[in-house]
Design an enzyme around this catalytic site. Structure first.
Site, PDB file in Angstrom:
ATOM      1  CB  THR A 125      -0.743  -0.088   1.399  1.00 52.87           C
ATOM      2  OG1 THR A 125      -1.668   1.280   1.409  1.00 52.87           O
ATOM      3  CG2 THR A 125      -0.023  -0.414   2.530  1.00 52.87           C
ATOM      4  CG  ASP A 126      -1.142   4.919  -0.790  1.00 53.26           C
ATOM      5  OD1 ASP A 126      -1.663   4.471  -0.083  1.00 53.26           O
ATOM      6  OD2 ASP A 126      -1.788   5.879  -1.599  1.00 53.26           O
ATOM      7  CD  GLU A 127      -3.389   3.632   4.280  1.00 52.99           C
ATOM      8  OE1 GLU A 127      -3.081   3.650   5.702  1.00 52.99           O
ATOM      9  OE2 GLU A 127      -4.381   3.350   3.846  1.00 52.99           O
ATOM     10  CE1 TYR A 153      -3.336  -2.558   5.944  1.00 54.39           C
ATOM     11  CE2 TYR A 153      -3.168  -0.114   5.487  1.00 54.39           C
ATOM     12  CZ  TYR A 153      -3.416  -1.585   5.062  1.00 54.39           C
ATOM     13  OH  TYR A 153      -3.470  -2.003   3.660  1.00 54.39           O
ATOM     14  CE  LYS A 157      -0.221  -4.614   3.094  1.00 53.80           C
ATOM     15  NZ  LYS A 157      -0.411  -5.891   2.665  1.00 53.80           N
TER      16      LYS A 157
HETATM   17  P1  NAD Z   1     -10.043  -6.744   2.793  1.00 55.98           P
HETATM   18  O1  NAD Z   1      -9.676  -6.643   4.045  1.00 55.98           O
HETATM   19  O2  NAD Z   1     -11.192  -6.429   2.076  1.00 55.98           O
HETATM   20  O3  NAD Z   1      -9.492  -8.351   2.469  1.00 55.98           O
HETATM   21  C1  NAD Z   1      -8.753  -8.989   3.175  1.00 55.98           C
HETATM   22  C2  NAD Z   1      -9.001 -10.565   2.933  1.00 55.98           C
HETATM   23  O4  NAD Z   1      -7.802 -11.364   3.491  1.00 55.98           O
HETATM   24  C3  NAD Z   1     -10.363 -10.996   3.617  1.00 55.98           C
HETATM   25  O5  NAD Z   1     -10.899 -12.134   2.565  1.00 55.98           O
HETATM   26  C4  NAD Z   1      -9.766 -11.760   4.866  1.00 55.98           C
HETATM   27  O6  NAD Z   1     -10.482 -12.928   5.090  1.00 55.98           O
HETATM   28  C5  NAD Z   1      -8.496 -12.259   4.410  1.00 55.98           C
HETATM   29  N1  NAD Z   1      -7.394 -12.623   5.212  1.00 55.98           N
HETATM   30  C6  NAD Z   1      -7.081 -11.931   6.449  1.00 55.98           C
HETATM   31  N2  NAD Z   1      -6.137 -12.489   7.241  1.00 55.98           N
HETATM   32  C7  NAD Z   1      -6.009 -13.621   6.675  1.00 55.98           C
HETATM   33  C8  NAD Z   1      -5.101 -14.582   7.071  1.00 55.98           C
HETATM   34  N3  NAD Z   1      -4.535 -14.856   8.338  1.00 55.98           N
HETATM   35  N4  NAD Z   1      -5.099 -15.855   6.309  1.00 55.98           N
HETATM   36  C9  NAD Z   1      -5.824 -15.842   5.365  1.00 55.98           C
HETATM   37  N5  NAD Z   1      -6.864 -14.964   4.667  1.00 55.98           N
HETATM   38  C10 NAD Z   1      -6.717 -13.859   5.644  1.00 55.98           C
HETATM   39  O7  NAD Z   1      -8.717  -6.013   2.273  1.00 55.98           O
HETATM   40  P2  NAD Z   1      -8.671  -5.288   0.695  1.00 55.98           P
HETATM   41  O8  NAD Z   1      -9.068  -4.067   0.908  1.00 55.98           O
HETATM   42  O9  NAD Z   1      -8.967  -6.368  -0.300  1.00 55.98           O
HETATM   43  O10 NAD Z   1      -6.887  -5.443   0.690  1.00 55.98           O
HETATM   44  C11 NAD Z   1      -6.319  -6.533  -0.057  1.00 55.98           C
HETATM   45  C12 NAD Z   1      -4.739  -5.939   0.220  1.00 55.98           C
HETATM   46  O11 NAD Z   1      -4.311  -4.930  -0.681  1.00 55.98           O
HETATM   47  C13 NAD Z   1      -4.212  -5.920   1.518  1.00 55.98           C
HETATM   48  O12 NAD Z   1      -3.023  -6.349   1.808  1.00 55.98           O
HETATM   49  C14 NAD Z   1      -4.190  -4.424   1.685  1.00 55.98           C
HETATM   50  O13 NAD Z   1      -3.083  -4.126   2.567  1.00 55.98           O
HETATM   51  C15 NAD Z   1      -3.663  -3.930   0.038  1.00 55.98           C
HETATM   52  N6  NAD Z   1      -4.269  -2.685  -0.171  1.00 55.98           N
HETATM   53  C16 NAD Z   1      -5.574  -2.458  -0.258  1.00 55.98           C
HETATM   54  C17 NAD Z   1      -5.929  -1.141  -0.471  1.00 55.98           C
HETATM   55  C18 NAD Z   1      -7.547  -0.562  -0.594  1.00 55.98           C
HETATM   56  O14 NAD Z   1      -7.699   0.477  -0.850  1.00 55.98           O
HETATM   57  N7  NAD Z   1      -8.215  -1.126   0.081  1.00 55.98           N
HETATM   58  C19 NAD Z   1      -4.979  -0.082  -0.950  1.00 55.98           C
HETATM   59  C20 NAD Z   1      -3.743  -0.624  -1.368  1.00 55.98           C
HETATM   60  C21 NAD Z   1      -3.291  -2.076  -0.822  1.00 55.98           C
HETATM   61  P1  TYD Z   2     -10.725   4.381   4.833  1.00 58.50           P
HETATM   62  O1  TYD Z   2     -11.638   3.885   3.679  1.00 58.50           O
HETATM   63  O2  TYD Z   2     -10.514   3.727   6.177  1.00 58.50           O
HETATM   64  O3  TYD Z   2      -9.080   4.056   4.096  1.00 58.50           O
HETATM   65  P2  TYD Z   2      -7.652   4.517   4.521  1.00 58.50           P
HETATM   66  O4  TYD Z   2      -7.611   5.068   5.884  1.00 58.50           O
HETATM   67  O5  TYD Z   2      -6.754   3.333   4.593  1.00 58.50           O
HETATM   68  O6  TYD Z   2      -7.141   5.688   3.757  1.00 58.50           O
HETATM   69  O7  TYD Z   2     -10.680   5.963   5.042  1.00 58.50           O
HETATM   70  C1  TYD Z   2     -10.674   7.020   3.904  1.00 58.50           C
HETATM   71  C2  TYD Z   2     -10.496   8.346   4.371  1.00 58.50           C
HETATM   72  O8  TYD Z   2     -12.065   8.541   4.837  1.00 58.50           O
HETATM   73  C3  TYD Z   2      -9.591   8.383   5.597  1.00 58.50           C
HETATM   74  O9  TYD Z   2      -9.073   9.723   5.528  1.00 58.50           O
HETATM   75  C4  TYD Z   2     -10.583   8.100   6.669  1.00 58.50           C
HETATM   76  C5  TYD Z   2     -11.899   8.871   6.303  1.00 58.50           C
HETATM   77  N1  TYD Z   2     -13.037   8.448   6.917  1.00 58.50           N
HETATM   78  C6  TYD Z   2     -14.211   9.429   7.479  1.00 58.50           C
HETATM   79  O10 TYD Z   2     -14.019  10.282   7.379  1.00 58.50           O
HETATM   80  N2  TYD Z   2     -15.218   8.560   7.965  1.00 58.50           N
HETATM   81  C7  TYD Z   2     -15.170   7.293   7.950  1.00 58.50           C
HETATM   82  O11 TYD Z   2     -16.459   6.764   8.505  1.00 58.50           O
HETATM   83  C8  TYD Z   2     -14.210   6.176   7.601  1.00 58.50           C
HETATM   84  C9  TYD Z   2     -14.293   4.663   7.543  1.00 58.50           C
HETATM   85  C10 TYD Z   2     -13.216   6.908   6.921  1.00 58.50           C
END
Ligand code: NAD
Ligand code: TYD
Length: 339
Positions: A125-127, A153, A157
């Site tokens: 992630t970019d975080e 988090y 990562k």
């Molecule tokens: P999500 O929370 O929707 O899904 C995570 C999945 O992983 C779930 O299906 C969960 O059951 C599974 N999981 C959790 N712990 C596990 C374990 N111990 N063993 C096996 N499976 C397990 O997450 P997401 O938003 O789909 O993110 C997926 C990946 O992408 C993550 O690694 C996250 O850090 C990365 N990512 C997410 C975003 C975003 O905007 N959502 C952006 C950049 C990177």
């Molecule tokens: P989120 O979807 O949790 O992603 P991330 O924190 O990984 O970027 O949140 C996106 C942005 O929205 C973040 O700045 C926090 C804000 N946010 C709210 O203002 N209200 C909410 O209820 C949630 C879940 C997030």
């Protein structure tokens, strides 16, 4: 080609499974997922009967089960999406994030070392780069930006990323890493900003914006992220990190207003609540490397992507109503009541 996709019952992982089965009909996709609160088997129902797809309920921290799976499937590649992914939950309970995100990654890579692999890809992630100031729109995250994390988090990562690069340098494991900006689209778990606001608005419930809502995120449609990973695992250089983002920065408050407008709901639903602890101000990706090396660019612009996403939540009420009517209610109360 046999590919293990971990976390494939979650948001991005499931979209990646769909993408791969469509883009590479001759590949076998083995989905590994623990089915935590964020994993949902109903998400995968359309591919369950596909002969090129197998689902395995396994925790990536379970070394024995992971090794057994490698012995059965002889994977050519592993793409690791499995993670605890929500910043707010990491603030409540960091330990679980360290276990899955760091220890789980090490178990997968140990299996890759033991049995051999063509590619291990870490979905990061970019975080991991921390945040950028709001008053410096000229600054972006490049692959050279130092790791500088804010939340448990992002720290977990970043730790995993360092371990992945260490396994490459020390053991010669053929790894790649992608660091993507915020995704949105179908099957996004309701706790995250965009689905939470869509679902609350549909239910005429308050829209809880943290602080002033001026924090900026760089939004990418999930399918564009999946295409980027597909390119990296096939054409990316081993040992390299690729940033993924589409230059689509938006303030949280503006996203929420767009959702209100598209759903015909009043902005009076917006409620400012206490800010997130350590809240990152701005994320912004410089995607030059993946564009120049692999020819990747986003295909879905935000104006279209948000419409498609809202329509998906309107068309798939069963999927999210099932989630928000269960354990999620306790989570919601704990995080938002009296906030
Ligand atoms: P999500 O929370 O929707 O899904 C995570 C999945 O992983 C779930 O299906 C969960 O059951 C599974 N999981 C959790 N712990 C596990 C374990 N111990 N063993 C096996 N499976 C397990 O997450 P997401 O938003 O789909 O993110 C997926 C990946 O992408 C993550 O690694 C996250 O850090 C990365 N990512 C997410 C975003 C975003 O905007 N959502 C952006 C950049 C990177
Ligand atoms: P989120 O979807 O949790 O992603 P991330 O924190 O990984 O970027 O949140 C996106 C942005 O929205 C973040 O700045 C926090 C804000 N946010 C709210 O203002 N209200 C909410 O209820 C949630 C879940 C997030």
């Amino acid at each position: 080609m046999n590919i293990i996709v971990t976390g494939g019952a979650g948001f991005i992982g499931s979209n990646f499974v769909f993408h791969m089965l469509k883009a590479h009909p001759d590949y076998r996709i083995i989905c590994v997922d623990k089915l935590t609160y964020a994993g949902n088997l109903s998400t995968l129902k359309s591919v369950m009967d596909n002969p090129n797809f197998r689902f395995c309920k396994i925790d990536i921290c379970d070394r024995e089960a992971i090794y057994k799976l490698f012995e059965e499937e002889h994977p050519d590649m592993v793409v690791n999406f499995a993670a605890e992914s929500h910043v707010d939950r990491s603030i409540e309970n960091p330990q679980l994030f360290l276990e899955t995100n760091i220890m789980g990654t090490s178990v997968l890579m140990d299996a890759c070392r033991k049995y051999g692999i063509k590619r291990y890809h870490q979905v990061s992630t970019d975080e991991v780069y921390g945040d950028l100031p709001l008053d410096r729109p000229d600054l972006f995250f490049t692959e050279e930006t130092p790791i500088h994390t804010s939340s448990p988090y992002s720290s977990s990562k970043a730790s995993a990323d360092l371990l992945v690069l260490a396994y490459h340098r020390t053991y010669g494991l053929p790894v790649t890493i992608s660091r993507c900006s915020n995704n949105y689209g179908p099957y996004h778990f309701p706790e995250k900003l965009i689905p939470l606001m869509i679902i609350n608005a549909l239910n005429d419930k308050p829209l809880p914006v943290y602080g002033e809502g001026l924090n900026v995120r760089d939004w990418l449609y999930v399918e564009d992220h999946c295409r980027a990973i597909d390119l990296i695992i096939h054409k990316g250089r081993v040992g390299e990190v690729y940033n993924v983002g589409g230059h689509n920065e938006m303030r949280n408050i503006d996203i929420v207003k767009i959702i209100c407008e598209q759903l015909g709901k009043p902005e009076s639903l917006i409620t400012h609540v206490a800010d997130r602890k350590g809240h990152d101000r701005r994320y912004a990706i410089d995607p030059t490397k993946i564009h120049d090396e692999l020819g990747w660019e986003p295909e879905t612009m935000f104006a279209d992507g948000i419409k498609k996403t809202i329509q998906w939540y309107l068309d798939n009420k069963d999927w999210w109503e099932d989630i928000v009517s269960g354990e999620y209610q306790n989570y919601y109360k704990k995080m938002y009541e009296n906030r």
